[in-house]
Design a protein around this motif. Structure first.
Motif, PDB file in Angstrom:
ATOM      1  N   PHE A   1       0.812  -1.209   0.000  1.00 20.60           N
ATOM      2  CA  PHE A   1       0.000   0.000   0.000  1.00 20.60           C
ATOM      3  C   PHE A   1       0.851   1.267   0.000  1.00 20.60           C
ATOM      4  CE2 PHE A   1      -3.503  -2.766   1.614  1.00 20.60           C
ATOM      5  CZ  PHE A   1      -4.462  -2.412   0.676  1.00 20.60           C
ATOM      6  N   SER A   2       1.976   1.217   0.679  1.00 22.31           N
ATOM      7  CA  SER A   2       2.836   2.407   0.729  1.00 22.31           C
ATOM      8  C   SER A   2       3.522   2.677  -0.603  1.00 22.31           C
ATOM      9  CB  SER A   2       3.887   2.237   1.825  1.00 22.31           C
ATOM     10  OG  SER A   2       4.762   1.152   1.517  1.00 22.31           O
ATOM     11  N   SER A   3       3.577   1.671  -1.467  1.00 22.55           N
ATOM     12  CA  SER A   3       4.208   1.865  -2.779  1.00 22.55           C
ATOM     13  C   SER A   3       3.250   2.414  -3.827  1.00 22.55           C
ATOM     14  CB  SER A   3       4.781   0.531  -3.280  1.00 22.55           C
ATOM     15  OG  SER A   3       3.732  -0.406  -3.499  1.00 22.55           O
ATOM     16  N   LEU A   4       1.980   2.544  -3.475  1.00 26.16           N
ATOM     17  CA  LEU A   4       0.989   3.050  -4.429  1.00 26.16           C
ATOM     18  C   LEU A   4       0.789   4.554  -4.242  1.00 26.16           C
ATOM     19  CD1 LEU A   4      -1.737   0.238  -4.219  1.00 26.16           C
ATOM     20  CD2 LEU A   4       0.061   0.500  -5.925  1.00 26.16           C
ATOM     21  N   ARG A   5       0.766   5.271  -5.366  1.00 28.23           N
ATOM     22  CA  ARG A   5       0.476   6.705  -5.359  1.00 28.23           C
ATOM     23  C   ARG A   5      -0.514   6.989  -6.490  1.00 28.23           C
ATOM     24  NH1 ARG A   5       3.157   5.856  -1.539  1.00 28.23           N
ATOM     25  NH2 ARG A   5       4.874   7.086  -0.663  1.00 28.23           N
ATOM     26  N   ILE A   6      -1.452   7.887  -6.216  1.00 31.88           N
ATOM     27  CA  ILE A   6      -2.419   8.307  -7.227  1.00 31.88           C
ATOM     28  C   ILE A   6      -2.221   9.796  -7.478  1.00 31.88           C
ATOM     29  CG2 ILE A   6      -4.852   8.581  -7.794  1.00 31.88           C
ATOM     30  CD1 ILE A   6      -5.458   6.146  -6.106  1.00 31.88           C
ATOM     31  N   LEU A   7      -1.930  10.132  -8.724  1.00 32.75           N
ATOM     32  CA  LEU A   7      -1.684  11.521  -9.113  1.00 32.75           C
ATOM     33  C   LEU A   7      -2.858  12.023  -9.945  1.00 32.75           C
ATOM     34  CD1 LEU A   7       2.066  11.337 -10.177  1.00 32.75           C
ATOM     35  CD2 LEU A   7       1.118  11.944  -7.951  1.00 32.75           C
ATOM     36  N   ARG A   8      -3.265  13.256  -9.668  1.00 34.12           N
ATOM     37  CA  ARG A   8      -4.336  13.880 -10.438  1.00 34.12           C
ATOM     38  C   ARG A   8      -3.831  14.288 -11.825  1.00 34.12           C
ATOM     39  NH1 ARG A   8      -4.737  15.855  -5.177  1.00 34.12           N
ATOM     40  NH2 ARG A   8      -6.700  15.324  -4.119  1.00 34.12           N
ATOM     41  N   GLU A   9      -4.757  14.715 -12.668  1.00 28.47           N
ATOM     42  CA  GLU A   9      -4.415  15.045 -14.042  1.00 28.47           C
ATOM     43  C   GLU A   9      -3.381  16.166 -14.125  1.00 28.47           C
ATOM     44  OE1 GLU A   9      -4.320  14.709 -18.053  1.00 28.47           O
ATOM     45  OE2 GLU A   9      -5.444  13.402 -16.691  1.00 28.47           O
ATOM     46  N   TYR A  10      -3.418  17.114 -13.190  1.00 23.18           N
ATOM     47  CA  TYR A  10      -2.512  18.254 -13.231  1.00 23.18           C
ATOM     48  C   TYR A  10      -1.257  18.041 -12.394  1.00 23.18           C
ATOM     49  CZ  TYR A  10      -5.049  19.111  -8.866  1.00 23.18           C
ATOM     50  OH  TYR A  10      -5.625  18.973  -7.634  1.00 23.18           O
ATOM     51  N   GLU A  11      -1.004  16.824 -11.931  1.00 23.45           N
ATOM     52  CA  GLU A  11       0.163  16.543 -11.090  1.00 23.45           C
ATOM     53  C   GLU A  11       1.121  15.602 -11.812  1.00 23.45           C
ATOM     54  OE1 GLU A  11      -1.486  16.843  -6.514  1.00 23.45           O
ATOM     55  OE2 GLU A  11      -1.681  14.930  -7.576  1.00 23.45           O
ATOM     56  N   ARG A  12       2.406  15.769 -11.496  1.00 20.79           N
ATOM     57  CA  ARG A  12       3.443  14.859 -11.975  1.00 20.79           C
ATOM     58  C   ARG A  12       4.326  14.474 -10.784  1.00 20.79           C
ATOM     59  NH1 ARG A  12       0.295  15.344 -15.302  1.00 20.79           N
ATOM     60  NH2 ARG A  12       0.532  15.683 -17.551  1.00 20.79           N
ATOM     61  N   ALA A  13       4.947  13.294 -10.908  1.00 20.59           N
ATOM     62  CA  ALA A  13       5.827  12.792  -9.853  1.00 20.59           C
ATOM     63  C   ALA A  13       7.252  12.728 -10.377  1.00 20.59           C
ATOM     64  CB  ALA A  13       5.373  11.419  -9.379  1.00 20.59           C
ATOM     65  N   VAL A  14       8.161  13.429  -9.695  1.00 19.70           N
ATOM     66  CA  VAL A  14       9.587  13.342 -10.003  1.00 19.70           C
ATOM     67  C   VAL A  14      10.151  12.249  -9.106  1.00 19.70           C
ATOM     68  CG1 VAL A  14      11.781  14.574 -10.089  1.00 19.70           C
ATOM     69  CG2 VAL A  14       9.650  15.783 -10.588  1.00 19.70           C
ATOM     70  N   VAL A  15      10.512  11.105  -9.706  1.00 20.29           N
ATOM     71  CA  VAL A  15      10.899   9.912  -8.956  1.00 20.29           C
ATOM     72  C   VAL A  15      12.418   9.839  -8.868  1.00 20.29           C
ATOM     73  CG1 VAL A  15      10.720   7.398  -8.817  1.00 20.29           C
ATOM     74  CG2 VAL A  15       8.816   8.738  -9.767  1.00 20.29           C
ATOM     75  N   PHE A  16      12.903   9.590  -7.641  1.00 16.11           N
ATOM     76  CA  PHE A  16      14.325   9.398  -7.383  1.00 16.11           C
ATOM     77  C   PHE A  16      14.540   7.956  -6.937  1.00 16.11           C
ATOM     78  CE2 PHE A  16      13.535  13.864  -6.809  1.00 16.11           C
ATOM     79  CZ  PHE A  16      14.621  14.478  -7.433  1.00 16.11           C
ATOM     80  N   GLN A  17      15.559   7.345  -7.491  1.00 13.19           N
ATOM     81  CA  GLN A  17      15.908   5.966  -7.137  1.00 13.19           C
ATOM     82  C   GLN A  17      17.289   5.956  -6.507  1.00 13.19           C
ATOM     83  OE1 GLN A  17      14.686   2.656  -9.731  1.00 13.19           O
ATOM     84  NE2 GLN A  17      16.853   2.095  -9.845  1.00 13.19           N
ATOM     85  N   LEU A  18      17.305   5.606  -5.215  1.00 11.69           N
ATOM     86  CA  LEU A  18      18.541   5.630  -4.428  1.00 11.69           C
ATOM     87  C   LEU A  18      19.197   7.017  -4.491  1.00 11.69           C
ATOM     88  CD1 LEU A  18      20.070   2.136  -5.299  1.00 11.69           C
ATOM     89  CD2 LEU A  18      18.782   2.798  -3.253  1.00 11.69           C
ATOM     90  N   GLY A  19      18.356   8.045  -4.464  1.00 10.95           N
ATOM     91  CA  GLY A  19      18.843   9.413  -4.434  1.00 10.95           C
ATOM     92  C   GLY A  19      19.141  10.030  -5.783  1.00 10.95           C
ATOM     93  N   ARG A  20      19.097   9.221  -6.831  1.00 12.83           N
ATOM     94  CA  ARG A  20      19.385   9.739  -8.172  1.00 12.83           C
ATOM     95  C   ARG A  20      18.077   9.845  -8.961  1.00 12.83           C
ATOM     96  NH1 ARG A  20      24.647   9.700  -9.694  1.00 12.83           N
ATOM     97  NH2 ARG A  20      24.018   9.696 -11.896  1.00 12.83           N
ATOM     98  N   PHE A  21      18.030  10.879  -9.845  1.00 11.84           N
ATOM     99  CA  PHE A  21      16.825  11.062 -10.639  1.00 11.84           C
ATOM    100  C   PHE A  21      16.611   9.860 -11.550  1.00 11.84           C
ATOM    101  CE2 PHE A  21      15.026  12.397 -14.745  1.00 11.84           C
ATOM    102  CZ  PHE A  21      13.761  12.774 -14.330  1.00 11.84           C
ATOM    103  N   TRP A  22      15.350   9.392 -11.563  1.00 10.34           N
ATOM    104  CA  TRP A  22      15.010   8.237 -12.392  1.00 10.34           C
ATOM    105  C   TRP A  22      14.129   8.652 -13.576  1.00 10.34           C
ATOM    106  CZ3 TRP A  22      10.587   4.379 -11.744  1.00 10.34           C
ATOM    107  CH2 TRP A  22      10.739   3.315 -12.643  1.00 10.34           C
ATOM    108  N   LYS A  23      12.910   9.120 -13.291  1.00 13.26           N
ATOM    109  CA  LYS A  23      12.019   9.568 -14.356  1.00 13.26           C
ATOM    110  C   LYS A  23      10.875  10.395 -13.762  1.00 13.26           C
ATOM    111  CE  LYS A  23      10.561   5.695 -16.086  1.00 13.26           C
ATOM    112  NZ  LYS A  23       9.747   4.686 -16.834  1.00 13.26           N
TER     113      LYS A  23
END
Length: 255
Positions: free
Chosen positions: A19-41
């Motif tokens: 459950f903690s790994s799930l995120r829901i983003l609205r149409e006007y939102e984006r997620a900047v994802v970091f993997q081990l501190g480095r930018f991923w996508k």
């Protein structure tokens, strides 16, 4: 046969991690994802899955932000102190740059808008601030947009709301406007006199071409004088008549 207590704890932890790994983003939102501190996508909108502990994300709102610039003390090019406030409309175009290139893009844009407002308006005179506001809005918008482009931010519009002056300057502007109106009135009056003199000169030239025209004009003037209810009538004597009276006398004197 009951389920071991240790297995229940393990299943509970697995479900919590899922459950903690799930995120829901609205149409006007984006997620900047970091993997081990480095930018991923950049991910989103919709459902986003993250690997717990390994991946973290930062939400970015892509809607247009309305930023109210507080009143700034500006000294114009003609050394007039004024207070100017404005409103800035901007939005995030590149979430990656907005998160990585600057610590807090909202605060940075606000501070940059304040300094740009003072710098741009300080290059112009007070009359330009009051009369050419549209051009100044465009100048400020271009400067802001060029500087925030490295942060992935697009400044769409800048509007100057108020230009506040002190009482002495307001009175001085009122006196200047009154003097300007008087100057225009004098110029208009002088132009009217010039046009009237030109028309009179044209009328005199036309009357001088025909001697009978002057006599007709003379009779019209007498008619208009007689129509007025005045006790005293000034009777103009034509110069031609005086010449006729003087010429015989001058001839006899010569003889």
């Amino acid at each position: 046969m009951g389920i071991p207590y240790g297995l229940l704890v393990a299943l509970f932890l697995v479900l919590m991690l899922a459950f903690s790994s799930l995120r829901i983003l609205r149409e006007y939102e984006r997620a900047v994802v970091f993997q081990l501190g480095r930018f991923w996508k950049v991910k989103g909108p919709g459902l986003v899955l993250l690997i717990p502990v390994v991946q973290q994300m930062v939400r970015v709102d892509l809607r247009t932000v309305v930023l109210d610039v507080p009143p700034q003390d500006v000294i114009s090019r003609d050394n007039v102190s004024v207070k100017v406030n404005a409103v800035v409309y901007f939005r995030v175009l590149d979430p990656q740059k907005a998160i990585i290139q600057v610590e807090n893009f909202l605060a940075a844009t606000s501070q940059l808008a304040q300094t740009t407002l003072r710098a741009v308006l300080g290059k112009h005179e007070l009359d330009e601030m009051l009369a050419e506001r549209e051009r100044l809005n465009l100048d400020i918008q271009k400067v802001l947009d060029a500087q925030t482009d490295a942060w992935g931010i697009k400044v769409a519009n800048v509007e100057i709301k108020h230009v506040d002056l002190n009482e002495s300057m307001v009175r001085a502007i009122a006196r200047q406007a009154e003097a300007e109106r008087e100057r225009r009135a004098k110029v208009i009056h002088a132009e009217g006199e010039l046009q009237a003199s030109e028309k009179l000169m044209q009328a005199a030239e036309m009357l001088s071409r025909q001697p009978g025209a002057m006599q007709l004009r003379y009779m019209q003037t007498l008619g208009s004088i007689a129509g007025d209810k005045n006790s005293t009538i000034v009777f103009p004597m034509p110069i031609e008549l005086l010449k006729g009276l003087l010429e015989p006398g001058s001839r006899r004197g010569g003889e």
